[in-house]
Design an enzyme around this catalytic site. Sequence first.
Site, PDB file in Angstrom:
ATOM      1  N   ASP A  92     -24.343 -66.255   2.665  1.00 17.16           N
ATOM      2  CA  ASP A  92     -24.272 -66.347   1.206  1.00 17.16           C
ATOM      3  C   ASP A  92     -22.935 -66.957   0.788  1.00 17.16           C
ATOM      4  O   ASP A  92     -21.889 -66.322   0.914  1.00 17.16           O
ATOM      5  CB  ASP A  92     -24.441 -64.933   0.612  1.00 17.16           C
ATOM      6  CG  ASP A  92     -24.620 -64.949  -0.892  1.00 17.16           C
ATOM      7  OD1 ASP A  92     -24.525 -66.051  -1.488  1.00 17.16           O
ATOM      8  OD2 ASP A  92     -24.851 -63.871  -1.468  1.00 17.16           O
TER       9      ASP A  92
ATOM     10  N   HIS B 106     -22.327 -67.520  -2.261  1.00 16.86           N
ATOM     11  CA  HIS B 106     -22.066 -66.679  -3.445  1.00 16.86           C
ATOM     12  C   HIS B 106     -21.478 -67.472  -4.609  1.00 16.86           C
ATOM     13  O   HIS B 106     -20.835 -66.897  -5.506  1.00 16.86           O
ATOM     14  CB  HIS B 106     -21.122 -65.527  -3.063  1.00 16.86           C
ATOM     15  CG  HIS B 106     -21.406 -64.247  -3.797  1.00 16.86           C
ATOM     16  ND1 HIS B 106     -20.565 -63.735  -4.760  1.00 16.86           N
ATOM     17  CD2 HIS B 106     -22.423 -63.374  -3.696  1.00 16.86           C
ATOM     18  CE1 HIS B 106     -21.051 -62.597  -5.225  1.00 16.86           C
ATOM     19  NE2 HIS B 106     -22.185 -62.348  -4.597  1.00 16.86           N
TER      20      HIS B 106
ATOM     21  N   GLU C 104     -27.019 -69.671   1.226  1.00 22.43           N
ATOM     22  CA  GLU C 104     -27.425 -69.225  -0.111  1.00 22.43           C
ATOM     23  C   GLU C 104     -26.391 -69.631  -1.146  1.00 22.43           C
ATOM     24  O   GLU C 104     -25.188 -69.491  -0.932  1.00 22.43           O
ATOM     25  CB  GLU C 104     -27.587 -67.708  -0.106  1.00 22.43           C
ATOM     26  CG  GLU C 104     -27.929 -67.111  -1.454  1.00 22.43           C
ATOM     27  CD  GLU C 104     -28.235 -65.631  -1.365  1.00 22.43           C
ATOM     28  OE1 GLU C 104     -27.965 -64.914  -2.345  1.00 22.43           O
ATOM     29  OE2 GLU C 104     -28.745 -65.175  -0.317  1.00 22.43           O
TER      30      GLU C 104
ATOM     31  N   GLU D 110     -30.758 -66.819  -7.715  1.00 24.87           N
ATOM     32  CA  GLU D 110     -30.536 -65.479  -8.267  1.00 24.87           C
ATOM     33  C   GLU D 110     -29.933 -65.533  -9.659  1.00 24.87           C
ATOM     34  O   GLU D 110     -30.051 -64.573 -10.429  1.00 24.87           O
ATOM     35  CB  GLU D 110     -29.644 -64.664  -7.344  1.00 24.87           C
ATOM     36  CG  GLU D 110     -28.201 -65.116  -7.277  1.00 24.87           C
ATOM     37  CD  GLU D 110     -27.405 -64.388  -6.213  1.00 24.87           C
ATOM     38  OE1 GLU D 110     -26.558 -63.573  -6.586  1.00 24.87           O
ATOM     39  OE2 GLU D 110     -27.643 -64.639  -5.015  1.00 24.87           O
TER      40      GLU D 110
ATOM     41  N   HIS E 156     -34.425 -62.156  -4.744  1.00 28.23           N
ATOM     42  CA  HIS E 156     -33.118 -61.505  -4.761  1.00 28.23           C
ATOM     43  C   HIS E 156     -33.290 -60.056  -5.203  1.00 28.23           C
ATOM     44  O   HIS E 156     -33.982 -59.771  -6.174  1.00 28.23           O
ATOM     45  CB  HIS E 156     -32.233 -62.261  -5.758  1.00 28.23           C
ATOM     46  CG  HIS E 156     -30.830 -61.772  -5.874  1.00 28.23           C
ATOM     47  ND1 HIS E 156     -30.383 -61.055  -6.964  1.00 28.23           N
ATOM     48  CD2 HIS E 156     -29.756 -61.926  -5.060  1.00 28.23           C
ATOM     49  CE1 HIS E 156     -29.096 -60.789  -6.826  1.00 28.23           C
ATOM     50  NE2 HIS E 156     -28.690 -61.306  -5.671  1.00 28.23           N
TER      51      HIS E 156
END
Length: 382
Positions: A183, A185, A209, A235, A285
């Site tokens: 991730d 992020h 991700e 997400e 998610h």
Amino acid sequence: MKITSYELFQVQPRWLFLKIETDEGITGWGEPVIEGRAATVKAAVDELMEYLIGKDPLQIEDHWNVMYRGGFYRGGPILMSAISGIDQALWDIKGKYLNVPIHQLLGGKARESIRVYSWIGGDRPSDVGAAAKSVVDQGFTAIKMNATDELQYIDSHEQIDRVLENVSAIRDAVGPYVGIGIDFHGRVHKPMAKMLAKELEQFRPMFIEEPVLPENNEALREIANHTVIPIATGERMYSKWDFKNLLTDGYVDIIQPDLSHAGGITENKKILSMAEAFDVAAAPHCPLGPIALAACLQVDATCHNAFIQEQSLGIHYNQGSDLLDYLVDGSVFNYKDGYVDIPNKPGLGIEINEDHVRKMAEIGHNWRNPIWRHKDNSVAEW
């Protein structure tokens, strides 16, 4: 049947639960929350519920459209999260009223179970090899970790090497075939994301991700041209309209809508079906609570392109309470050989321990994500 009342419960670690009651004694539960903005979403739910009191809870599609289209300004994380939790609760009521699980009302199951993954490593990943070995020993066949600390637009190769050392430690600990989700992020900007993606290929990750923030999704084209690793994002996208350009542009391999942020069960069934038409996989998610996870599983059951489900048991955010604490029977989420069965009881398929919810709501929470800064004291992406 009419909606008569509702209650909201702000509970640890960082969740908001909604209970909707009807004049026939049937209740539904939802999880309307944005992590770090629970009180703001709570206010939005209060506003939306003004319309729904006295209405038939079974008319979900119409209620969704009124909540979304009935306001001149629409979309975004707060409003869509409020709609999401209400929508989940209405589906829970409808399933209980008809004595069937929600997936039966969406066309029935396309699968009996779905693969799940476990989080490791925390906000600033460390000791990830041992952590990965621990969860694999528990039966998980896939894990996910944050890739890196904060990164500048252009940062040092030392930072890149630190990420590679972490992922290498995982591969050494669990072997070549355990799935690894990495991730980014939204912490990584395009120049560093291209470099990281290329360097990570040697470890054959399951996906990377949010390689860039969703407001920079146009950068996915260049990143996709630099790597064969599947790219996941979604997400922080909140409706089918947000996903429309992402899918038509063709540079995403896995979408990750959140059923507590992107319009609930009603909207996410549509989003996943849109993605299927583009041969794009789905991994919803869900670093949230048991109601959100149950909603995910009901949609996963009916969507052919759902291939893995995030879940929050043991995640580093869950301080004070964890995923199973609010359930009467936690065995509904019994992970076995890296999979979880689709719940088959009416509605969402779970029973909330209301006494525990009320007890924890008296404590409440005021969770906020940390504010990170670079060495020069400029604000960093968390």
